[in-house]
Design a protein around this motif. Structure first.
Motif, PDB file in Angstrom:
ATOM      1  N   UNK B 280       0.826  -1.205   0.000  1.00 14.52           N
ATOM      2  CA  UNK B 280       0.000   0.000   0.000  1.00 14.52           C
ATOM      3  C   UNK B 280       0.859   1.252   0.000  1.00 14.52           C
ATOM      4  N   UNK B 283       1.956   2.071  -3.432  1.00 18.27           N
ATOM      5  CA  UNK B 283       0.906   2.749  -4.194  1.00 18.27           C
ATOM      6  C   UNK B 283       0.788   4.205  -3.738  1.00 18.27           C
ATOM      7  N   UNK B 284       0.944   4.424  -2.445  1.00 17.15           N
ATOM      8  CA  UNK B 284       0.871   5.780  -1.893  1.00 17.15           C
ATOM      9  C   UNK B 284       2.143   6.564  -2.176  1.00 17.15           C
ATOM     10  N   UNK B 285       3.125   5.908  -2.783  1.00 13.71           N
ATOM     11  CA  UNK B 285       4.428   6.546  -3.060  1.00 13.71           C
ATOM     12  C   UNK B 285       4.995   7.182  -1.791  1.00 13.71           C
ATOM     13  N   UNK B 286       4.691   6.558  -0.666  1.00 12.48           N
ATOM     14  CA  UNK B 286       5.073   7.143   0.615  1.00 12.48           C
ATOM     15  C   UNK B 286       6.023   6.224   1.360  1.00 12.48           C
ATOM     16  N   UNK B 287       6.636   6.775   2.411  1.00 12.64           N
ATOM     17  CA  UNK B 287       7.727   6.057   3.070  1.00 12.64           C
ATOM     18  C   UNK B 287       7.482   5.795   4.542  1.00 12.64           C
ATOM     19  N   UNK B 288       6.239   5.943   4.940  1.00  4.20           N
ATOM     20  CA  UNK B 288       5.932   5.663   6.325  1.00  4.20           C
ATOM     21  C   UNK B 288       4.459   5.919   6.552  1.00  4.20           C
ATOM     22  N   UNK B 289       3.936   5.397   7.641  1.00  2.00           N
ATOM     23  CA  UNK B 289       2.536   5.669   7.979  1.00  2.00           C
ATOM     24  C   UNK B 289       2.519   6.666   9.133  1.00  2.00           C
ATOM     25  N   UNK B 290       1.458   7.421   9.186  1.00  5.12           N
ATOM     26  CA  UNK B 290       1.285   8.380  10.266  1.00  5.12           C
ATOM     27  C   UNK B 290      -0.194   8.719  10.324  1.00  5.12           C
ATOM     28  N   UNK B 297      -4.401   1.558   9.310  1.00  6.25           N
ATOM     29  CA  UNK B 297      -4.313   2.402   8.115  1.00  6.25           C
ATOM     30  C   UNK B 297      -5.642   2.418   7.358  1.00  6.25           C
ATOM     31  N   UNK B 301      -8.038   5.756   6.642  1.00  8.68           N
ATOM     32  CA  UNK B 301      -8.379   6.379   5.351  1.00  8.68           C
ATOM     33  C   UNK B 301      -9.846   6.199   4.982  1.00  8.68           C
ATOM     34  N   UNK B 405     -12.172   6.407   0.846  1.00  9.87           N
ATOM     35  CA  UNK B 405     -11.679   7.558   1.604  1.00  9.87           C
ATOM     36  C   UNK B 405     -11.970   8.886   0.942  1.00  9.87           C
TER      37      UNK B 405
END
Lengths: 467, 467
Positions: B280, B283-290, B297, B301, B405
């Motif tokens: 995921x 897909x979010x092109x992200x490097x961590x959850x917050x 998660x 969302x 979301x």
């Protein structure tokens, strides 16, 4: 040492005032605008004019010093006494741009006396304040019967101050030996007001920082991903907001390490200044005060270190809305520093603070583009006491103290030469620096001459740097 | 009511599959790109093609509805039973732009079957998913021997969804009487995956806000004034940072008022989804959850309201540094809302929160450019249970639940028609919506037809809105 009656000094100055103003006007006619490449010839002409005038004044050495940019002027006049203190006077001979069309009442490069004011670009910033040292040293000699000043007098008059002094630190390092001094006197500042003469005792330093924060590889949809991944714009805001605690103290651990606190005497003396906060807010074009709890506005801007958000940006900034988690955000910060703070330690504190606060999933770069150290001379420094006494004689008034909240090349002199820095200026806030209708008050200019006339004798008598 | 063996439905679909695909392909050949003014004729042609096809299908009413922009299609087929529920199916016939040069393997407007996939712009978003209702209702009639569907069936197929539905709410309000329904089924979404069929039960709402903050009349010098006057960029940052508490809950008093919390059953069912967080994040092109403490998660969302910084800007953003207190700063925020939150109450909470936090000396403007309400259908709603049963029969699998979301025009239908909204879609994340090589899985398309074939009978039997 027997003190010559001040009336002798005053009558000398009065006798020479007309010629002094005629000479200053000649200099002011040279449009030495350092920011305008078309005027670089005029800046050079200004340097040459000044060097010649200083030789006329009696300086045995008066040279045009080349830099990688526009030239400075250096002059030197030894006292002949090997134990006399060495004083370096700093000023600048370049000026801000000016044109009649900007709204001047007079031609900016045609000096015009109206009443007791001399209007011209550079009249106060800084040619007038450099120039009072020429008649000042002659009055000192006339009054004391000396053939050389009582101190070893050096002048360094920069030609790029209005362009950010890009080559000044290099010049000072290169010529450190010839510039060596026991005290530096900056004549490029002002006083509190016409009726409240003051000496400035220090400037704040400056360390700026940029933080670039990166989250998602591209802007992503805040409906699909928002609330579950870190948002670099939010993190930029969190960092900026975390700079201060609820008391508006800078909340970076270690930031205040070493800060030289205001003494009770300094606070009392600041409090004596006729400060009108409402009027100050008008000058600040601001609508309220906000700063560190427990300090007055003057203390906040002069004597307390600060953290300021100079710029913040990230995400969508156009019209309408765009529901994204932005890919990046950026912060430009600057920290004003006060004496006792070390630039490298502040940077280390900022590095650790950022590292501890940036959440997982956000990458960042932190750079510190530049820094200027703070400078401060304690109230009981003998050279400062001499300056205050000299000024007190000239103004026949008690002299109060200010500091300067900004940061400047004074610190380069302090750092390279290892000498304390004082600020002797007679300009007042109404003088129109960098604005239209710049002027200098002729009465104050005469007081500057007179202060310089008293200062060298007082310093020679009371300031023994080796002692 | 006697249930027809599902095998009857399946063989009917199989027999008509080739013609169904040929028809769908004809429709997909019409490049109904609503964003491109040069294609507005094609969007109209697409509407006319669909209206004709729906009449062929048996809908007694199938009309092209004009709007102030591009046309929609409305169709209606009464059950003949006055107590039968009325169902409104929503979809859209316009598509995203596409060109072979963008990197498509096939011509985007020349539908191409490769293996068990049909490639074309609009294959999944949304023509394929609209079109399964045509064969679906025929299969329903064939299997039940009816001449009209068991429910009063209405279709509203929009022509501007890919352009932000600028005229949709107006259209729904204008035609509210003819659109009146007991339940709305949105066929413009997807399932969790090919192997995990799901029904979406709600979308989040959205309220966006812009805050413009003003400090000094112009940028002012941070050396002279910094640390003593309020800085609007700092205040923008403080507001953005204060949006969340340490648990990443939105820290605006009253923000959570009325929020319908996730039930234990919903949380259990979400947790059954084969969610791969690492995937995921890609897909979010992200490097961590917050996100909000105490929620997964997916819960964050889909089911939790959020506050997001979409943009922030103020002060100097160019190269190098500029030591200023900026004159202004700006924040673009958006709040995702969940069922139970009222847009106007959220706005009131934001207004009060901003008013309480902006310090003296900073003026501000707060505007709320737009809002979309959230929608949610509870898991035990009989229409939702019918949908899940119909889908379960088609997929021969247990059906799980998702939410969406994002925010969309579904809420306009819910609000104006006062009907619950369900989401019946058979697209999967790999279908390439808005991207190159958009496709639909032919097996899933058949499952969509089959679900529609079962749904009307189940609804007629089990959903009695008046009861």
């Amino acid at each position: 040492m027997t003190r010559t009656p001040d009336s002798v000094v005053r009558s000398y100055i009065e006798q020479h005032q007309a010629a002094f103003l005629a000479d200053l006007s000649d200099w002011l006619r040279i449009p030495s605008v350092s920011a305008d490449p078309a005027r670089s010839g005029d800046v050079r002409r200004s340097a040459e004019w000044l060097a010649a005038k200083l030789r006329d004044t009696g300086f045995p050495v008066a040279e045009v010093w080349e830099t990688d940019g526009l030239p400075a002027v250096f002059a030197e006049w030894h006292s002949g006494d090997s134990s006399a203190p060495t004083v370096l006077v700093y000023g600048h001979h370049d000026v801000q741009p000016a044109a009649k069309e900007d709204g001047w009442a007079t031609e900016p490069f045609e000096p015009t006396v109206i009443g007791k004011q001399l209007f011209a670009r550079g009249a106060a910033d800084d040619k007038g304040q450099v120039f009072f040292h020429t008649l000042g040293v002659r009055a000192h000699l006339a009054a004391t019967g000396r053939t050389a000043p009582a101190v070893n007098l050096k002048l360094l008059i920069e030609g790029e101050e209005e362009s950010g002094s890009p080559h000044f630190a290099d010049l000072v390092r290169r010529e450190a030996e010839r510039l060596a001094a026991d005290v530096v006197i900056i004549s490029d500042t002002g006083m509190w007001s016409e009726t409240t003469p003051t000496v400035c005792t220090g400037m704040r330093g400056l360390a700026d920082a940029q933080i670039d924060l990166y989250g998602p590889d591209t802007d992503i949809h805040s409906g699909s991903f928002g609330g579950a991944v870190p948002n670099p714009a939010a993190v930029a805001a969190e960092l900026a907001a975390a700079l201060h605690d609820a008391d508006r103290r800078v909340d970076i651990p270690g930031f205040y390490d070493g800060v030289i606190e205001l003494t009770d005497r300094e606070r009392e003396l600041f409090a004596e200044l006729p400060f009108d906060e409402a009027q100050w807010l008008k000058v600040a074009k601001s609508y309220g005060t906000r700063g560190e709890a427990g300090y007055s506005t003057l203390e906040r801007i002069w004597a307390r270190p600060t953290a300021e958000v100079n710029g913040i940006w990230g995400g969508y900034t156009g019209p309408g809305g765009k529901t994204i988690v932005p890919a990046s955000a950026h912060l430009k910060l600057s920290f004003r520093l006060v004496a006792g703070q070390e630039v490298e330690k502040v940077r280390e504190a900022v590095r650790a603070w950022v590292a501890a606060r940036v959440p997982e999933g956000i990458r960042y770069e932190l750079v510190f583009p530049g820094a200027t150290r703070p400078c401060l001379t304690p109230l009981d420094h003998p050279a400062l006491e001499s300056t205050v006494r000299a000024m007190g004689r000239a103004f026949e008034q008690r002299i109060l103290f200010t500091r300067e909240g900004g940061s400047g090349p004074a610190a380069d002199l302090q750092d390279v030469l290892g000498a304390p820095v004082l600020f002797l200026g007679i300009s007042v806030p109404s003088d129109g620096w960098h604005s239209v209708d710049e002027k200098v008050e002729l009465d104050l200019l005469a007081k500057g001459v007179e202060t310089a006339a008293y200062l060298w004798g007082d310093l020679a008598e009371n300031f023994r740097p080796g002692a």
